[in-house]
Scaffold this motif. Structure first.
Motif, short mmCIF file in Angstrom:
data_model
loop_
_atom_site.label_atom_id
_atom_site.label_comp_id
_atom_site.label_asym_id
_atom_site.label_seq_id
_atom_site.Cartn_x
_atom_site.Cartn_y
_atom_site.Cartn_z
N TRP A 1 67.05 -21.99 -63.72
CA TRP A 1 68.50 -21.89 -63.49
C TRP A 1 69.26 -21.71 -64.80
O TRP A 1 70.49 -21.76 -64.81
N GLY A 2 68.53 -21.50 -65.89
CA GLY A 2 69.21 -21.22 -67.14
C GLY A 2 69.74 -22.46 -67.83
O GLY A 2 70.59 -22.37 -68.70
N GLY A 3 69.23 -23.62 -67.46
CA GLY A 3 69.73 -24.86 -68.06
C GLY A 3 69.27 -25.03 -69.49
O GLY A 3 69.83 -25.84 -70.22
N GLY A 4 68.28 -24.31 -69.91
CA GLY A 4 67.80 -24.46 -71.28
C GLY A 4 66.36 -24.02 -71.39
O GLY A 4 65.73 -23.69 -70.39
N ASN A 5 65.86 -23.96 -72.60
CA ASN A 5 64.47 -23.60 -72.78
C ASN A 5 63.89 -24.31 -73.98
O ASN A 5 64.62 -24.79 -74.85
N ILE A 6 62.58 -24.37 -74.02
CA ILE A 6 61.90 -25.05 -75.11
C ILE A 6 60.97 -24.06 -75.77
O ILE A 6 60.27 -23.31 -75.09
N GLN B 1 56.79 -30.05 -64.78
CA GLN B 1 57.24 -31.22 -65.53
C GLN B 1 57.57 -30.84 -66.97
O GLN B 1 58.57 -31.32 -67.53
N GLN B 2 56.75 -29.97 -67.56
CA GLN B 2 57.01 -29.55 -68.95
C GLN B 2 58.31 -28.76 -69.07
O GLN B 2 58.97 -28.81 -70.10
N THR B 3 58.65 -28.02 -68.00
CA THR B 3 59.85 -27.20 -68.05
C THR B 3 61.11 -28.07 -68.07
O THR B 3 62.15 -27.66 -68.56
#
Lengths: 294, 450
Positions: A46-51, B441-443
């Motif tokens: 949903w575009g809340g963020g990424n790592i 879970q990682q996401t």
């Protein structure tokens, strides 16, 4: 001294190229760059963020047995369907070129399959190849259990290969026929007067002269079999049974859009792109040597 | 130059505001509703929307079908990322966990409260409400179209083997199928083993037998839940199904093969199927002339203390980032759908069941379940309310469950094609399913389910 208008060749060249470059950038490099970026991160759908995860996506995909199975299935599909589509088209084009009875009619009709959208033709083949209701039901009546694409992976693979080849026979046919017709008649007539038969003329004159076309079609067919197979797989088998027809392009779709794993799907599409690039380089490097552009 | 430009702009703005302002007094606030039903069901939703628009003049809902549940979720995500999301969207049952972590919604209970609607949440059937509620019991979305799985059985075929009632236990099913085979029936029972049938084969079975699908109470208690269907009664069930398939008592029917199981049942080819109550109408409309059939609750193994079955279908989510006016409209729309009269309209025209007790009572009192085409659908309510939901039969709250269902289909196909044993197949299902859960879970690091 002659008077002439001169342009700085550099600027004018760039100016001519700009529209095209802009198009390529917008529709290829930018999304491809985005895909590379996504493949190195874990995206929240949903575009809340990424790592940032570096190469983790690639590692987890390449250590997954299902993914290797998908690569194998794609290569099998590409190899057989390309071979089938090109061989049948070559034979048909050679026969049509010989002006046999009705060849004008075939020339038109054989092109049609390529004009049919993949999902539509997949739907048609689903009916034709349905083990209980279609044409294959008759075969199953004679040999019970002979054809069961619902559970037998090989049968399902055969179904999508048949559907895909059927479509690309039409495409290949156009090119082969054009190539045959570009061969000067005098060459073939001279050979005929020297007493060589149909097969001999095909082997020694026509075939060598159309190798550029064969090479072109080989590259296109292999590339398309990796990409254009999606609609057929989606309608006919949905990747089943037991992943037997889960081709790379379909797996990208199902992981990415159904599973909302955008990052994993992006990584897979990068791998697919690399694979196609490698295959194409291989073809140009090793097979093109045997092609005579005269 | 710039003065002319400004003047033009002002003029244009003026013209627009005039044209907007004039009818604005009367024009209703528009808002979007995206749903995932198609064909006949989509026409019913369209009628529902028309009825809502006709019932009041302040709001106008624009209803758009996105084709199916998957596409609805995909398109909504794409629209949300572009800031063009609809106000209300229909999301299927297994998308609930994904929605809860999206941060893209406005809690339905809060929305209703803010807009002055009083909804009695205790009125929802607990089996339905708990599926969509948070662990604390708050309703983040509104149950909309709901169903559960039933056993459809051919009375004529059972009469041939001297039975007048549907089998209640799986042991009876085995014996009855054998008897029907001996009585000359080619296809005593039909199943399908694609991703979709995870619902009736794995999820409903596990709930009825009070068996977990995953740890942490099927995921309600944390994102670190992992599958465990490879060590529950489900293993026995798949073993039996496979045994009956090998003995020719069960046939696999799917659209790809020529005939899906609902068609196979309606045409009298196959005598028993398990499918949604939502197919009740289809079977009635397409059945072979004169065929006698009925529905019953799904069987359970002998000695099982029967629990409620799971709800299937979808709920309505209100998305964040819309204007107050649109939220007012959305609240009015949800309130309209909540009305028992709408429930009657909805259930009459589709096979779905009412989601509230008052809706059910209203339908009962209006004689809905006494009439021929709808008789039998109350069995679905009985199945859903067979017990107070337990920690395990509340529902399933697992991330990317769509992919786990796909994995279920893959492994079942491998099992039925004799590629792997039942235990091996289910072990692989758990292993691959856990990888999917791990990734989910990682996401969402550090996040917890509400």
């Amino acid at each position: 001294m002659e008077k002439r208008v001169t342009f700085s060749s550099w600027t004018i060249g760039i100016l001519f190229a700009v529209p095209q470059l802009l198009l390529i950038f917008t529709f290829f490099y930018w999304p491809a760059g985005q895909a590379v970026y996504w493949s190195l991160t874990l995206q929240q759908p949903w575009g809340g963020g990424n790592i940032w995860v570096g190469l983790d996506n690639f590692r987890s995909i390449l250590s997954n047995a299902d993914y290797w199975n998908s690569i194998t299935a794609s290569l099998v599909f590409a190899g057989i369907s390309t071979g089938l589509a090109m061989f049948i088209a070559l034979v048909l084009a050679a026969l049509t070129d010989r002006q046999l009875a009705g060849s004008r009619f075939y020339r038109v009709v054989l092109i049609w399959p390529y004009g049919i959208a993949a999902p539509a033709l997949a739907m048609a083949f689903r009916f034709i190849l349905a083990p209980e209701a279609g044409f294959m039901a008759v075969v199953n009546q004679v040999w019970p259990g002979f054809w069961d694409p619902g559970l037998d992976g090989a049968d399902a693979m055969a179904s999508i290969i048949i559907a895909f080849s059927w479509k690309y026979v039409g495409y290949n046919f156009i090119f082969f026929l054009a190539a045959f017709q570009a061969i000067p008649r005098s060459l073939i007539e001279a050979a005929a007067m020297d007493g060589s038969g149909v097969m001999r003329r095909f082997r020694d004159i026509q075939f060598p002269l159309i190798t550029p076309t064969i090479f072109f079609l080989l590259v296109i067919n292999i590339t398309e079999s990796f990409q254009d197979s999606f609609g057929i797989v989606d309608i006919m088998t949905s990747g089943g049974p037991a992943n037997a027809t889960n081709l790379m392009v379909y797996k990208i779709y199902s992981d990415g859009f159904k599973g909302l794993d955008y990052s994993g799907a992006a990584a897979q599409s990068i791998i697919l792109m690399l694979l196609i690039i490698v295959l194409t380089i291989f073809q140009f490097r090793f097979i093109e040597r045997r092609v005579h552009y005269r | 130059m710039s003065m002319i430009k400004n003047g033009l702009a002002a003029l244009a703005a003026g013209a627009i505001s005039v044209s907007m302002a004039l009818p604005a007094a009367a024009a209703p606030t528009k808002f979007d509703f995206w749903f995932g039903l198609s064909g006949d069901l989509a026409r019913v939703v369209d009628t529902l929307c028309k009825n809502f628009n006709a019932s009041q003049s302040d709001y106008e809902v624009v209803c758009t079908s996105q084709g199916n549940y998957d596409a609805t979720l995909q398109n909504t995500i794409a629209a949300f990322r572009a800031g063009k999301q609809p106000a209300v969207v229909q999301v299927y049952d297994v998308g609930t966990a994904t929605m809860m972590l999206s941060g893209a919604y406005k809690p339905a209970d809060k929305l209703m409260e803010e807009n002055g609607y009083k909804i009695d949440y205790a009125d929802y059937f607990p089996g339905i409400a708990r599926y969509y509620a948070t662990s604390k019991g708050e309703m983040l979305s509104f149950p909309f179209n709901s169903s559960t799985a039933l056993l459809y059985w051919n009375k004529d075929a059972f009469a041939k083997i001297g039975k007048t009632e549907a089998p209640k236990t799986w042991e009876d099913v085995g014996a009855d199928l054998q008897a029907m085979k001996e009585a000359g029936y080619e296809c005593p029972m039909a199943i399908n083993i694609s991703a979709n049938e995870s619902w009736q084969l794995m999820e409903q079975f596990s709930a009825i037998h009070n068996q977990p699908i995953a740890t942490k109470n099927n995921g309600y208690d944390g994102l670190d839940a992992r599958l465990e269907v490879n060590k529950t009664k489900f293993v026995q069930y798949v073993t039996d199904l496979k045994k009956w398939y090998d003995a020719g008592l069960i046939k696999i029917k799917s659209k790809d093969l020529g005939q899906d199981m609902v068609q196979a049942f309606a045409s009298g080819t196959c005598q028993v199927i398990m499918t949604s109550v939502g197919d009740h109408g289809t079977v009635g409309k397409t059945q072979k002339e004169g065929m006698n059939w009925d529905v019953a609750e799904l069987p359970a193994y002998a000695g099982t203390e029967r629990k409620n079955s799971l709800v299937g279908g979808a709920s309505l989510w209100v998305l964040s980032g819309k204007s107050d006016a649109e939220y007012k409209g959305a609240a009015a729309f949800l309130n309209f759908i909540h009305d028992p009269k709408t429930a009657l309209f909805w259930s009459t025209n589709t096979g779905y069941i009412p989601v509230t007790k008052s809706g059910f009572d209203y339908m009962k009192s209006s004689g809905f379940y006494d009439k021929a085409p709808f008789k039998g659908r109350e069995t679905a309510i009985a199945s859903l309310t067979a017990s107070e939901p337990t920690e395990i039969t509340r529902g399933i709250r697992l991330g990317n469950f769509t992919q786990i269902r796909a994995e279920f289909g893959t492994q079942m196909q491998a099992i039925f094609a004799n590629k792997v044993s039942v235990q091996e197949g289910l072990d692989t299902l758990v292993k691959n399913g856990d990888a999917i859960l791990d990734r989910f879970q990682q996401t969402y690091p550090g996040k917890t389910l509400p």
